[in-house]
Design an enzyme around this catalytic site. Structure first.
Site, PDB file in Angstrom:
ATOM      1  N   CYS A  24      99.751 -65.925 -10.022  1.00  0.00           N
ATOM      2  CA  CYS A  24     100.868 -65.674 -11.074  1.00  0.00           C
ATOM      3  C   CYS A  24     101.927 -64.425 -10.236  1.00  0.00           C
ATOM      4  O   CYS A  24     101.707 -63.695  -9.628  1.00  0.00           O
ATOM      5  CB  CYS A  24     100.708 -64.927 -12.458  1.00  0.00           C
ATOM      6  SG  CYS A  24      99.470 -65.886 -13.420  1.00  0.00           S
ATOM      7  N   ARG A  55     102.870 -68.379  -5.931  1.00  0.00           N
ATOM      8  CA  ARG A  55     101.648 -67.560  -6.297  1.00  0.00           C
ATOM      9  C   ARG A  55     101.037 -68.277  -7.528  1.00  0.00           C
ATOM     10  O   ARG A  55     100.284 -67.803  -8.101  1.00  0.00           O
ATOM     11  CB  ARG A  55     102.281 -66.101  -7.075  1.00  0.00           C
ATOM     12  CG  ARG A  55     102.647 -65.495  -5.739  1.00  0.00           C
ATOM     13  CD  ARG A  55     103.039 -63.874  -6.172  1.00  0.00           C
ATOM     14  NE  ARG A  55     102.221 -63.157  -6.894  1.00  0.00           N
ATOM     15  CZ  ARG A  55     101.196 -62.470  -6.114  1.00  0.00           C
ATOM     16  NH1 ARG A  55     101.492 -62.279  -4.930  1.00  0.00           N
ATOM     17  NH2 ARG A  55     100.435 -61.948  -6.763  1.00  0.00           N
ATOM     18  N   TRP A  67      99.693 -69.075 -12.776  1.00  0.00           N
ATOM     19  CA  TRP A  67      98.568 -69.925 -12.207  1.00  0.00           C
ATOM     20  C   TRP A  67      97.440 -69.788 -13.432  1.00  0.00           C
ATOM     21  O   TRP A  67      97.193 -68.800 -13.482  1.00  0.00           O
ATOM     22  CB  TRP A  67      98.177 -69.378 -10.911  1.00  0.00           C
ATOM     23  CG  TRP A  67      97.081 -69.964 -10.301  1.00  0.00           C
ATOM     24  CD1 TRP A  67      97.192 -70.968  -9.513  1.00  0.00           C
ATOM     25  CD2 TRP A  67      95.697 -69.787 -10.047  1.00  0.00           C
ATOM     26  NE1 TRP A  67      96.049 -71.479  -8.876  1.00  0.00           N
ATOM     27  CE2 TRP A  67      94.961 -70.705  -9.381  1.00  0.00           C
ATOM     28  CE3 TRP A  67      94.975 -68.602 -10.988  1.00  0.00           C
ATOM     29  CZ2 TRP A  67      93.447 -70.645  -9.252  1.00  0.00           C
ATOM     30  CZ3 TRP A  67      93.637 -68.578 -10.715  1.00  0.00           C
ATOM     31  CH2 TRP A  67      93.070 -69.731 -10.057  1.00  0.00           C
ATOM     32  N   ASN A 112     100.084 -60.641 -14.430  1.00  0.00           N
ATOM     33  CA  ASN A 112      99.425 -61.312 -13.373  1.00  0.00           C
ATOM     34  C   ASN A 112      98.206 -60.263 -13.441  1.00  0.00           C
ATOM     35  O   ASN A 112      98.144 -59.230 -13.341  1.00  0.00           O
ATOM     36  CB  ASN A 112     100.203 -60.908 -11.978  1.00  0.00           C
ATOM     37  CG  ASN A 112      99.441 -61.121 -10.779  1.00  0.00           C
ATOM     38  OD1 ASN A 112      98.713 -61.910 -10.856  1.00  0.00           O
ATOM     39  ND2 ASN A 112      99.691 -60.311  -9.773  1.00  0.00           N
ATOM     40  N   GLY A 113      97.170 -61.259 -13.625  1.00  0.00           N
ATOM     41  CA  GLY A 113      95.681 -60.481 -13.284  1.00  0.00           C
ATOM     42  C   GLY A 113      94.888 -61.048 -14.762  1.00  0.00           C
ATOM     43  O   GLY A 113      95.363 -62.267 -14.886  1.00  0.00           O
ATOM     44  N   GLU A 168      87.933 -74.219   9.331  1.00  0.00           N
ATOM     45  CA  GLU A 168      89.352 -73.966   9.118  1.00  0.00           C
ATOM     46  C   GLU A 168      90.061 -75.134   8.898  1.00  0.00           C
ATOM     47  O   GLU A 168      90.766 -75.510   7.949  1.00  0.00           O
ATOM     48  CB  GLU A 168      90.190 -72.901   9.951  1.00  0.00           C
ATOM     49  CG  GLU A 168      91.539 -72.760   9.916  1.00  0.00           C
ATOM     50  CD  GLU A 168      91.919 -72.304   8.473  1.00  0.00           C
ATOM     51  OE1 GLU A 168      91.002 -71.765   7.947  1.00  0.00           O
ATOM     52  OE2 GLU A 168      93.187 -72.250   8.183  1.00  0.00           O
ATOM     53  N   LYS A 182      91.941 -76.981   5.600  1.00  0.00           N
ATOM     54  CA  LYS A 182      93.360 -77.262   5.238  1.00  0.00           C
ATOM     55  C   LYS A 182      93.534 -78.577   4.991  1.00  0.00           C
ATOM     56  O   LYS A 182      94.475 -78.859   4.036  1.00  0.00           O
ATOM     57  CB  LYS A 182      94.331 -77.241   7.048  1.00  0.00           C
ATOM     58  CG  LYS A 182      94.381 -76.009   7.490  1.00  0.00           C
ATOM     59  CD  LYS A 182      95.553 -75.234   7.235  1.00  0.00           C
ATOM     60  CE  LYS A 182      95.028 -74.317   6.073  1.00  0.00           C
ATOM     61  NZ  LYS A 182      94.559 -72.913   6.208  1.00  0.00           N
ATOM     62  N   GLU A 184      92.791 -78.514   1.249  1.00  0.00           N
ATOM     63  CA  GLU A 184      93.813 -77.778   0.423  1.00  0.00           C
ATOM     64  C   GLU A 184      95.025 -78.486   0.193  1.00  0.00           C
ATOM     65  O   GLU A 184      95.582 -78.583  -0.828  1.00  0.00           O
ATOM     66  CB  GLU A 184      94.204 -76.447   1.287  1.00  0.00           C
ATOM     67  CG  GLU A 184      93.495 -75.358   1.175  1.00  0.00           C
ATOM     68  CD  GLU A 184      94.089 -74.129   1.801  1.00  0.00           C
ATOM     69  OE1 GLU A 184      94.278 -74.072   2.896  1.00  0.00           O
ATOM     70  OE2 GLU A 184      94.255 -73.188   0.812  1.00  0.00           O
ATOM     71  N   HIS A 230      70.673 -83.213  10.813  1.00  0.00           N
ATOM     72  CA  HIS A 230      69.861 -82.755  10.036  1.00  0.00           C
ATOM     73  C   HIS A 230      69.912 -82.965   8.247  1.00  0.00           C
ATOM     74  O   HIS A 230      69.400 -82.409   7.687  1.00  0.00           O
ATOM     75  CB  HIS A 230      69.581 -81.061   9.959  1.00  0.00           C
ATOM     76  CG  HIS A 230      69.003 -80.636  11.376  1.00  0.00           C
ATOM     77  ND1 HIS A 230      67.865 -81.153  11.651  1.00  0.00           N
ATOM     78  CD2 HIS A 230      69.483 -80.371  12.647  1.00  0.00           C
ATOM     79  CE1 HIS A 230      67.618 -80.630  12.937  1.00  0.00           C
ATOM     80  NE2 HIS A 230      68.884 -80.214  13.483  1.00  0.00           N
ATOM     81  N   LYS A 261      98.831 -68.738  -3.740  1.00  0.00           N
ATOM     82  CA  LYS A 261      98.711 -67.940  -2.356  1.00  0.00           C
ATOM     83  C   LYS A 261      97.858 -66.641  -2.192  1.00  0.00           C
ATOM     84  O   LYS A 261      97.188 -66.678  -1.490  1.00  0.00           O
ATOM     85  CB  LYS A 261     100.141 -67.687  -1.937  1.00  0.00           C
ATOM     86  CG  LYS A 261     100.218 -66.913  -0.644  1.00  0.00           C
ATOM     87  CD  LYS A 261     100.191 -67.902   0.666  1.00  0.00           C
ATOM     88  CE  LYS A 261     100.377 -67.534   1.769  1.00  0.00           C
ATOM     89  NZ  LYS A 261      99.679 -68.145   2.725  1.00  0.00           N
TER      90      LYS A 261
HETATM   91  C1  AGP Z   1      94.348 -70.365   3.122  1.00  0.00           C
HETATM   92  O1  AGP Z   1      94.937 -71.853   3.430  1.00  0.00           O
HETATM   93  C2  AGP Z   1      93.929 -70.337   1.777  1.00  0.00           C
HETATM   94  N1  AGP Z   1      94.943 -70.660   1.014  1.00  0.00           N
HETATM   95  C3  AGP Z   1      93.293 -69.137   1.154  1.00  0.00           C
HETATM   96  O2  AGP Z   1      91.787 -69.607   1.695  1.00  0.00           O
HETATM   97  C4  AGP Z   1      93.087 -67.689   1.661  1.00  0.00           C
HETATM   98  O3  AGP Z   1      93.002 -67.632   3.065  1.00  0.00           O
HETATM   99  C5  AGP Z   1      92.406 -66.942   1.008  1.00  0.00           C
HETATM  100  O4  AGP Z   1      92.575 -67.014  -0.282  1.00  0.00           O
HETATM  101  C6  AGP Z   1      92.399 -65.412   1.437  1.00  0.00           C
HETATM  102  O5  AGP Z   1      93.587 -65.044   1.162  1.00  0.00           O
HETATM  103  P1  AGP Z   1      94.122 -63.453   1.824  1.00  0.00           P
HETATM  104  O6  AGP Z   1      94.053 -63.804   3.364  1.00  0.00           O
HETATM  105  O7  AGP Z   1      95.490 -63.374   1.260  1.00  0.00           O
HETATM  106  O8  AGP Z   1      93.215 -62.462   1.523  1.00  0.00           O
END
Ligand code: AGP
Length: 619
Positions: A2, A27, A84, A110-111, A492, A496, A499, A515, A614
């Site tokens: 948000c 956000r 969000w 927001n929260g 990682e 990606k 996501e 395994h 984000k």
């Molecule tokens: C990254 O591609 C993600 N959107 C997510 O995993 C992110 O890295 C995670 O939420 C942590 O965010 P931050 O680094 O702002 O703490």
């Protein structure tokens, strides 16, 4: 998670609010809304007496823009929100701003209000009819409940009742001269312009209007007028706060000719890596790493252990950090996702060094882990990208990644610069602990300094990845595998692809496949084998043969001059050579590009993937 905005000044508020929300859409983009104190085209307000007009729309901000293009609101103060969803589905009615029954008090949030259910019951018993399923609506009704002609006092009384995390902004029809904003465990920044004041969840929307900002601390209340802003603590005592000058380049937050922010940010990595490195390499008699900013001195030699905590991509940077610190500094490292760390009753030692990594510096779980670790008396080092973020302000010492604003939800340049930071710490620590000598330190520094140009070279070959993606983007299953640093990069890489391409992708330590997970491999599987750890090439080659025998298509990512996998792989993508132990800063880039191209080819918006935000400022 948000975004909230607010404006009070002499300009029309609606375009300012919408413009600001555009910068915060990363956000959350389930819905958007604004409340303006003014006159609406449907006849609310008569031009003299201003009334509170609310417009909201489900879905992306453009839906709200379409609405307000025909249903115009005039007025010079307002608040806005991009959502969000946490409580209640994305819908018009659950969109913010929320209002009290009479529609004279509006709030954006927001929260999460954690005790909203109890408060809702209590308010319902006193006759309040709720319109939405949100936790936020209770706040509007509570302020109404306490309102006796003074919004400030009503907000303060409301804060006594609510529990949880919040950044809130309030507007009241009876008080056309001020907006009130508060925060607790959620970010909020106030912009001080000329004859105008703004509120936003981060600084990017403010930069068009001002570079002078106030960072609100937990429990502080800001009262914004057209010509001034006043600050108070929770008890209502006035506070004096200083502005901070933001030096970010405005264009850094624009797309600059790229189709998406993500592609732009992938391409910014050479510069970002150079920026991260620049201030930290000093030449005295020989080149050395300067980490004064995190208080690096001989006392670090007493540390027994390093503990790293973070979430998502930042946690993956922590996993690379574990391999790097153990390799270069021979110090034990524990690395844990912050949401586990905070609840698992960890064992502390005051001689530990805690490294907390977060791009935004606002992730709720990461902040909670940092606050817990602080109590142990250990040294807390924050690695973050956002100056003025909560993490930066609360940690003992901060190492900034200097990646510049990262707008795309999927992190790219923040990751590689976080890696640069952990490598700098690992090398400096290794030298202090006499694990590496002057010559080895110098060789590694030289290799780090060469990385930005190598990343640039690698990006020059992005068309090869695009062509590969064009053949593979419809694959429903993708596995990434590697050993040591390559395993960390696999984690990682798989994230990606999940996501932004919504492909079911997983990461495996290559030795672990047999395994269990190999049962999933068939002709429909793409396996990306990341192979940069030369000492383990024969092991990787066997693992590749194992998955190929089950019908998988295999892409190998390896060094440009490496022929080892030519016979086994279906395709080889070659990256410029650096030292094996520094490979992650290059080897992750092909996976970022692959995920980006698959996302676009599948018709997704890589900058705003479904269900994500984000900055995750709720648990
Ligand atoms: C990254 O591609 C993600 N959107 C997510 O995993 C992110 O890295 C995670 O939420 C942590 O965010 P931050 O680094 O702002 O703490």
């Amino acid at each position: 998670m948000c975004g909230i905005v607010g404006y009070i000044g002499d300009e029309e508020a609606t375009p300012v609010l919408v413009n600001a929300l555009k910068k915060l859409e990363y956000r959350g983009y389930d819905s958007a809304g604004i409340a303006v104190l003014g006159s609406g085209s449907e006849g609310q307000g008569d031009g003299e007496k201003r009334s509170l007009v609310v417009r909201k729309a489900k879905g992306a901000l453009k839906n709200l823009e379409q609405r307000i293009a025909t249903e115009i609101i005039r007025g010079t103060m307002g608040i806005g929100h991009t959502r969000w969803a946490t409580h209640g589905e994305p819908s018009d009615v659950n969109s913010h701003p929320h209002t009290n029954v009479s529609g004279k008090i509006a709030v954006v949030h927001n929260g999460i209000i954690e005790n909203h259910a109890k408060l809702k019951e209590w308010l319902k018993e006193s006759g309040v009819a709720f319109k939405s399923q949100t936790d936020t609506e209770v706040v509007a009704h509570l302020v109404d409940h306490f309102y006796q002609g003074d919004l400030f006092e009503a907000v303060r009384a409301t804060l006594d009742k609510i529990e949880g995390a919040y950044a809130l902004a309030f507007l009241c029809e009876n008080e056309p001269e001020r907006i009130i904003a508060v925060r607790k465990d959620a970010p909020l920044v106030i912009g001080a312009g000329k004859g105008e004041y703004l509120i936003a969840s981060d600084v990017t929307p403010l930069l068009e209007y001002t570079r002078d900002v106030y960072y609100l601390n937990d429990g502080e209340i800001a009262v914004l007028y057209r010509d001034r802003v006043e600050f108070f603590d929770r008890e209502g005592h006035p506070l004096t706060k200083e502005t901070t000058r933001v030096e970010w380049d405005v264009s850094a937050a624009e797309k600059g000719g790229f189709e998406h922010f993500m592609l732009k940010e992938i391409h910014e990595q050479p510069k970002a890596l150079a920026d991260t490195l620049r201030a930290r390499i000093k030449t005295y008699a020989a080149k050395t790493i300067n980490l004064e900013e995190i208080g690096f001195d001989a006392s670090w030699a007493q540390a027994h252990r390093v503990v790293i905590s973070a979430c998502g991509t930042a946690w993956h940077a922590g996993v690379v950090g574990k391999y790097a610190l153990e390799h270069f500094a021979r110090i034990p490292v524990d690395v844990d996702v912050a949401s586990e760390f905070r609840y698992r009753d960890p064992i502390y030692d005051p001689k530990d060094i805690f490294i907390i990594i977060s791009q935004s510096g606002e992730t709720a779980d990461t902040l909670a882990a940092m606050r817990m670790a602080r109590k142990s008396g250990a040294r807390i080092i924050a690695i973050t990208n956002v100056v003025g973020s909560t993490l930066a302000r609360e940690a003992d010492l901060v190492m900034y990644t200097w990646a510049g604003p990262e707008i795309a939800v999927a992190s790219t340049k923040a990751f590689t610069t976080q890696l640069m930071c952990v490598y700098l710490i690992a090398l400096k620590f290794g030298h202090l602990r006499k694990v590496i000598d002057d010559a080895e330190l110098a060789a590694n520094i030289d290799a780090l300094e060469a990385l930005p140009a190598l990343a640039e070279q690698l990006l020059g070959k992005k068309d090869d990845i695009q062509r590969f993606a064009a053949r593979q983007f419809n694959k429903t299953k993708a596995f990434f595998m590697g050993r040591l640093f390559d395993y960390a990069v696999s984690l990682e890489s798989a994230l990606k692809l999940k996501e932004i391409a919504y492909t079911h992708s997983e990461a495996f330590a290559a030795g672990e496949l047999k395994h269990g997970p190999i049962a999933l491999v068939d002709e429909s599987t793409l396996v990306v084998a990341i192979c940069t750890q030369s000492a383990l090439f024969d092991k990787m080659d066997s693992n590749i043969k194992e998955v190929k025998a089950r019908g998988a298509t295999v892409l190998v990512i390896t060094w440009e001059d490496e022929k080892y996998f030519d016979a086994t792989a279906d395709e080889v993508f070659r990256i410029p050579r650096t030292l094996d132990a520094l490979s992650p800063m290059l080897s992750v880039i092909p996976s970022q590009l692959y995920a980006y191209y698959c996302s676009v080819m599948r018709g997704n918006d890589p900058d705003k993937p479904r269900n994500l935000a984000k900055s995750v400022t709720v648990e």
